[in-house]
Design a protein around this motif. Structure first.
Motif, PDB file in Angstrom:
ATOM      1  N   ILE A  95      63.050  28.137  26.301  1.00 46.87           N
ATOM      2  CA  ILE A  95      63.546  26.801  26.652  1.00 46.87           C
ATOM      3  C   ILE A  95      62.395  25.843  25.931  1.00 46.87           C
ATOM      4  CG2 ILE A  95      64.007  24.874  28.345  1.00 46.87           C
ATOM      5  CD1 ILE A  95      66.157  27.117  28.533  1.00 46.87           C
ATOM      6  N   CYS A  96      62.991  24.935  25.257  1.00 50.04           N
ATOM      7  CA  CYS A  96      62.267  23.743  24.774  1.00 50.04           C
ATOM      8  C   CYS A  96      63.052  22.272  24.600  1.00 50.04           C
ATOM      9  CB  CYS A  96      61.570  24.060  23.494  1.00 50.04           C
ATOM     10  SG  CYS A  96      62.769  24.254  21.849  1.00 50.04           S
ATOM     11  N   ALA A  97      62.314  21.267  24.377  1.00 46.46           N
ATOM     12  CA  ALA A  97      63.056  20.108  23.983  1.00 46.46           C
ATOM     13  C   ALA A  97      63.259  20.019  22.678  1.00 46.46           C
ATOM     14  CB  ALA A  97      62.177  19.240  24.567  1.00 46.46           C
ATOM     15  N   GLY A  98      64.313  19.919  22.049  1.00 43.66           N
ATOM     16  CA  GLY A  98      64.448  19.378  20.653  1.00 43.66           C
ATOM     17  C   GLY A  98      64.600  20.810  19.987  1.00 43.66           C
ATOM     18  N   GLY A  99      65.229  21.703  20.287  1.00 39.49           N
ATOM     19  CA  GLY A  99      65.284  23.070  19.686  1.00 39.49           C
ATOM     20  C   GLY A  99      66.334  23.410  18.643  1.00 39.49           C
ATOM     21  N   ASN A 100      67.176  22.178  18.212  1.00 42.14           N
ATOM     22  CA  ASN A 100      68.101  22.262  17.093  1.00 42.14           C
ATOM     23  C   ASN A 100      67.055  21.739  15.896  1.00 42.14           C
ATOM     24  OD1 ASN A 100      71.247  21.546  18.585  1.00 42.14           O
ATOM     25  ND2 ASN A 100      69.782  23.146  18.963  1.00 42.14           N
ATOM     26  N   ALA A 101      66.247  22.520  15.530  1.00 36.80           N
ATOM     27  CA  ALA A 101      65.329  22.072  14.436  1.00 36.80           C
ATOM     28  C   ALA A 101      64.756  23.479  13.800  1.00 36.80           C
ATOM     29  CB  ALA A 101      64.119  21.235  14.969  1.00 36.80           C
ATOM     30  N   GLU A 102      64.079  23.136  12.624  1.00 37.08           N
ATOM     31  CA  GLU A 102      63.515  24.070  11.783  1.00 37.08           C
ATOM     32  C   GLU A 102      62.198  24.850  12.712  1.00 37.08           C
ATOM     33  OE1 GLU A 102      65.370  23.540   7.499  1.00 37.08           O
ATOM     34  OE2 GLU A 102      63.332  22.789   7.863  1.00 37.08           O
ATOM     35  N   TYR A 103      61.454  23.759  13.166  1.00 34.61           N
ATOM     36  CA  TYR A 103      60.178  24.242  13.880  1.00 34.61           C
ATOM     37  C   TYR A 103      60.318  23.333  15.181  1.00 34.61           C
ATOM     38  CZ  TYR A 103      58.359  26.131   9.474  1.00 34.61           C
ATOM     39  OH  TYR A 103      58.308  26.920   8.433  1.00 34.61           O
ATOM     40  N   VAL A 104      59.656  24.223  16.222  1.00 36.26           N
ATOM     41  CA  VAL A 104      59.372  23.539  17.424  1.00 36.26           C
ATOM     42  C   VAL A 104      57.858  23.934  17.956  1.00 36.26           C
ATOM     43  CG1 VAL A 104      61.693  23.266  18.315  1.00 36.26           C
ATOM     44  CG2 VAL A 104      60.251  25.396  18.678  1.00 36.26           C
ATOM     45  N   CYS A 105      57.254  23.081  18.668  1.00 32.22           N
ATOM     46  CA  CYS A 105      56.141  23.174  19.349  1.00 32.22           C
ATOM     47  C   CYS A 105      56.293  23.646  20.906  1.00 32.22           C
ATOM     48  CB  CYS A 105      54.945  22.436  19.324  1.00 32.22           C
ATOM     49  SG  CYS A 105      54.220  22.232  17.528  1.00 32.22           S
ATOM     50  N   VAL A 106      55.823  24.631  21.419  1.00 35.46           N
ATOM     51  CA  VAL A 106      56.004  24.752  22.709  1.00 35.46           C
ATOM     52  C   VAL A 106      54.736  25.471  23.577  1.00 35.46           C
ATOM     53  CG1 VAL A 106      57.381  26.175  24.327  1.00 35.46           C
ATOM     54  CG2 VAL A 106      58.330  25.832  22.036  1.00 35.46           C
ATOM     55  N   ARG A 107      54.746  24.866  24.594  1.00 30.83           N
ATOM     56  CA  ARG A 107      53.296  25.327  25.581  1.00 30.83           C
ATOM     57  C   ARG A 107      53.459  26.538  25.988  1.00 30.83           C
ATOM     58  NH1 ARG A 107      53.786  19.848  27.543  1.00 30.83           N
ATOM     59  NH2 ARG A 107      51.610  18.800  27.445  1.00 30.83           N
ATOM     60  N   GLU A 108      52.518  27.396  26.055  1.00 27.92           N
ATOM     61  CA  GLU A 108      52.283  28.762  26.140  1.00 27.92           C
ATOM     62  C   GLU A 108      52.933  28.711  27.776  1.00 27.92           C
ATOM     63  OE1 GLU A 108      48.855  32.462  25.907  1.00 27.92           O
ATOM     64  OE2 GLU A 108      48.251  30.145  26.337  1.00 27.92           O
ATOM     65  N   SER A 109      52.576  28.079  28.478  1.00 27.09           N
ATOM     66  CA  SER A 109      52.775  28.150  29.943  1.00 27.09           C
ATOM     67  C   SER A 109      54.353  27.766  30.231  1.00 27.09           C
ATOM     68  CB  SER A 109      52.023  27.371  30.597  1.00 27.09           C
ATOM     69  OG  SER A 109      52.297  25.858  30.260  1.00 27.09           O
ATOM     70  N   SER A 110      55.173  27.607  29.413  1.00 25.25           N
ATOM     71  CA  SER A 110      56.490  27.250  29.450  1.00 25.25           C
ATOM     72  C   SER A 110      57.273  28.338  29.648  1.00 25.25           C
ATOM     73  CB  SER A 110      57.027  26.160  28.411  1.00 25.25           C
ATOM     74  OG  SER A 110      57.058  26.687  27.150  1.00 25.25           O
ATOM     75  N   ALA A 111      58.666  27.859  29.627  1.00 26.35           N
ATOM     76  CA  ALA A 111      59.629  29.323  29.933  1.00 26.35           C
ATOM     77  C   ALA A 111      60.090  29.815  28.574  1.00 26.35           C
ATOM     78  CB  ALA A 111      61.062  28.796  30.739  1.00 26.35           C
ATOM     79  N   ILE A 112      58.895  30.733  28.207  1.00 24.76           N
ATOM     80  CA  ILE A 112      59.260  31.402  26.868  1.00 24.76           C
ATOM     81  C   ILE A 112      58.828  32.834  27.033  1.00 24.76           C
ATOM     82  CG2 ILE A 112      58.888  29.396  25.314  1.00 24.76           C
ATOM     83  CD1 ILE A 112      56.204  30.031  24.742  1.00 24.76           C
ATOM     84  N   ALA A 113      59.032  33.596  26.191  1.00 23.27           N
ATOM     85  CA  ALA A 113      58.794  35.204  26.231  1.00 23.27           C
ATOM     86  C   ALA A 113      58.999  35.810  25.141  1.00 23.27           C
ATOM     87  CB  ALA A 113      59.548  35.991  27.537  1.00 23.27           C
ATOM     88  N   ARG A 114      58.573  37.077  24.722  1.00 23.45           N
ATOM     89  CA  ARG A 114      59.026  37.708  23.521  1.00 23.45           C
ATOM     90  C   ARG A 114      60.439  38.030  23.734  1.00 23.45           C
ATOM     91  NH1 ARG A 114      53.487  39.207  24.490  1.00 23.45           N
ATOM     92  NH2 ARG A 114      52.123  38.830  22.824  1.00 23.45           N
TER      93      ARG A 114
END
Length: 317
Positions: A95-114
């Motif tokens: 999950i991230c804000a503004g994901g409809n893009a070629e690049y995003v920056c996401v915090r390591e602590s956010s809801a992301i995983a491999r």
């Protein structure tokens, strides 16, 4: 880089692709090159300012941020100096804000995983919102093993997630969807499937431990007689079902479906996927350039599962 932007609320046509500055990751962030994203009901609701009250959070007269997209799947390009969990080349979803893009920056602590091994970016892109929403909502409903749960609107993104997560938890699942989704819902493990175009589940005389309205179309007042005395109704769309918001203030049997995307939950979701107990469902796939068409389709409320946007970087064009 290119990103989908909008500077006013309105129909799909307010969206456009624009060249913007590529983000630079903070010390605790990863820079991800996005390979796939989604167009969701949340995205179309944000774009159209479906409920005016939401503008107090997104911008009264015009969108404050002007970017759209909730889910992503891609590969890490760079990592901030404090990042320890991920490295360049890792394939991530979340999950991230503004994901409809070629690049995003996401915090390591956010809801992301491999991304699970052997899963495509397209499949991974549509895991997070439906799956994490289902985990969060079923937790709030107190769903337990052997409970009987109705998932109304079972063919949507959250519905597909809820059917599979509920089965993983050991519940007996009654999936309510339209005619074209009957076979799909059976294939996802639903114990019973109800075609709402031909049958009203509230009139069959049965009662249930949980009724999850994953579509925001079945009110507590309509469903209450189908709940067991200690049963719980949860709606995912309190803006449309405004009377449910009022009811929820006076009874523990009705709850507003407030979703929380968390790191532990995305790890849980990945484990369920890797165990073969959860699979994404893709209805249609569009290139990012056709985001307007994708939103038009989501606006029909006829999608089954997810609508995916494939993203090509500058080097691919």
């Amino acid at each position: 880089m290119r990103a989908v932007v909008f500077d006013r609320y309105g129909p799909p046509e307010v969206l456009r692709l624009k060249e913007v500055e590529r983000p630079i990751p903070e010390d605790d962030e990863v820079l991800v090159r996005v390979h796939a994203a989604t167009a969701t009901r949340s995205d179309t609701g944000l774009r159209g300012a479906e409920y005016f009250i939401a503008r107090f959070f997104t911008g009264i007269l015009r969108p404050r941020r002007g970017r759209i997209g909730l889910e992503f799947a891609g590969a890490v390009e760079a990592a901030g100096k404090d990042v320890t969990e991920f490295a360049p080349g890792d394939r991530l979803f979340g999950i991230c804000a503004g994901g409809n893009a070629e690049y995003v920056c996401v915090r390591e602590s956010s809801a992301i995983a491999r991304i699970p091994d052997r899963m495509t970016f397209e499949d991974a892109a549509c895991l997070a919102d439906g799956g994490l929403s289902a985990i969060s909502l079923l937790r709030s409903a107190g769903l337990q093993k052997n409970h009987r749960i109705v998932v109304f609107g079972a063919s949507g993104s959250i519905g597909v997630g809820a059917v599979q997560v509920a089965k993983h938890l050991g519940a007996r699942v009654i999936a309510v969807g339209n005619t074209k989704s009957v076979d799909l819902l059976r294939s996802l493990g639903a114990d019973e499937v109800v075609d709402y175009q031909n049958e009203d589940f509230t009139k069959n005389g049965e009662t249930y431990d949980v009724i999850l309205d994953a579509a925001g179309k079945a009110s507590f007042l309509h469903c209450r007689r189908s709940l067991k005395p200690d049963g719980v109704y949860v709606t995912t769309d309190p803006g449309f079902m405004w009377h449910d918001a009022v009811v929820a203030l006076g009874t523990k049997r009705a709850k507003l479906g407030i979703v929380r995307y968390t790191k532990p939950d995305i790890f849980t979701l990945r484990e369920v996927v890797e165990a073969g107990e959860y699979r994404p469902v893709i209805d249609r796939t569009y290139p990012l350039e056709d985001v307007v068409e994708a939103h038009r389709y989501v606006d029909t409320h006829q999608k089954t599962g997810n609508v995916v946007l494939t993203v090509r970087g500058a080097s691919d064009r």
